[in-house]
Design an enzyme around this catalytic site. Structure first.
Site, short mmCIF file in Angstrom:
data_model
loop_
_atom_site.label_atom_id
_atom_site.label_comp_id
_atom_site.label_asym_id
_atom_site.label_seq_id
_atom_site.Cartn_x
_atom_site.Cartn_y
_atom_site.Cartn_z
N LEU A 57 0.81 -1.22 0.00
CA LEU A 57 0.00 0.00 0.00
C LEU A 57 0.85 1.27 0.00
O LEU A 57 0.34 2.37 0.24
CB LEU A 57 -0.96 -0.02 1.20
CG LEU A 57 -1.90 -1.23 1.22
CD1 LEU A 57 -2.74 -1.23 2.48
CD2 LEU A 57 -2.76 -1.27 -0.02
N CYS A 58 2.12 1.13 -0.29
CA CYS A 58 3.04 2.26 -0.34
C CYS A 58 2.88 2.99 -1.67
O CYS A 58 2.78 2.36 -2.72
CB CYS A 58 4.46 1.72 -0.18
SG CYS A 58 5.71 2.97 0.06
N HIS A 59 2.87 4.31 -1.63
CA HIS A 59 2.75 5.10 -2.86
C HIS A 59 4.07 5.09 -3.63
O HIS A 59 5.14 5.12 -3.04
CB HIS A 59 2.41 6.56 -2.53
CG HIS A 59 1.04 6.72 -1.98
ND1 HIS A 59 0.77 6.61 -0.64
CD2 HIS A 59 -0.14 6.98 -2.58
CE1 HIS A 59 -0.52 6.79 -0.43
NE2 HIS A 59 -1.10 7.02 -1.59
N MET A 95 9.06 4.93 4.46
CA MET A 95 9.15 3.53 4.02
C MET A 95 10.34 3.32 3.09
O MET A 95 11.00 2.29 3.15
CB MET A 95 7.85 3.10 3.33
CG MET A 95 6.64 3.09 4.26
SD MET A 95 6.89 2.19 5.80
CE MET A 95 7.22 0.56 5.21
N GLU A 96 10.63 4.31 2.26
CA GLU A 96 11.78 4.20 1.36
C GLU A 96 13.08 4.17 2.16
O GLU A 96 13.98 3.37 1.87
CB GLU A 96 11.78 5.36 0.37
CG GLU A 96 10.71 5.26 -0.70
CD GLU A 96 9.29 5.58 -0.23
OE1 GLU A 96 8.35 5.32 -1.00
OE2 GLU A 96 9.11 6.07 0.91
N ASP A 105 24.32 -11.14 3.35
CA ASP A 105 24.53 -12.07 2.23
C ASP A 105 26.00 -12.21 1.88
O ASP A 105 26.49 -13.31 1.64
CB ASP A 105 23.73 -11.60 1.02
CG ASP A 105 23.84 -12.55 -0.16
OD1 ASP A 105 23.67 -13.78 0.06
OD2 ASP A 105 24.10 -12.09 -1.28
#
Length: 162
Positions: A79-81, A117-118, A132
């Site tokens: 739901l992130c723009h 969020m980014e 990793d």
């Protein structure tokens, strides 16, 4: 009078998920800074930080991965723009005493919604990339403390995680 109780912004009145409507909002300058940490054993940390070994390659690879992740955040978080990023920066600091790589991701935009969020996605993917590339020397690497440290812009203004 009491203020309204907090609500989850991505749920409507009936509890169904929704993308927040930012159509009526004004664009403004926004910034978010997120942090995380990658803690490993002495052997892996020594290999990472040894001159001529992996530090440059591992951290530069993690930096590129973080930038790519921030640019694709809307594809990862349902739901992130999707928004135009003006800047993504990733910095690292090394703590020799705890064998930890600290990750700091900064994102900026001029848009109708924030870039928290980014920034958190960038910090998370940088940490995962370090994991990793170092896991052959330490299967017990711990990624921890992914968190929003700072945000500014928009209606809610400035916030700091002190």
């Amino acid at each position: 009078m009491s203020s309204p109780s907090p609500a989850l912004s991505h749920l409507d009145e009936s509890g169904q998920i929704r993308m927040v409507d930012v159509g009526a909002k004004s664009a403004s300058d926004r910034i978010a800074i997120a942090r995380g940490a990658v803690r490993m054993n002495a052997l892996a940390y020594g290999l990472l930080t040894q001159p001529g070994q992996g530090k440059g390659e591992v951290l530069n690879t993690a930096r590129v991965a973080a930038v790519l992740a921030a640019k694709r955040c809307a594809e990862l978080i349902p739901l992130c723009h999707s928004l135009p990023l003006a800047f993504v920066g990733v910095d690292f600091s090394l703590d020799d005493a705890t064998h930890t790589v600290e990750v700091r991701a900064t994102c900026r935009t001029h848009y109708k919604t924030g870039v928290e969020m980014e920034a958190m996605t960038a910090a998370s993917v940088a940490a995962l990339t370090i994991y990793d590339m170092c896991k052959a020397a330490d299967k017990g690497i711990v990624i921890e403390q992914i968190r929003l440290e700072y945000k500014a812009g928009g209606k809610s203004g400035e916030w700091r995680n002190d």
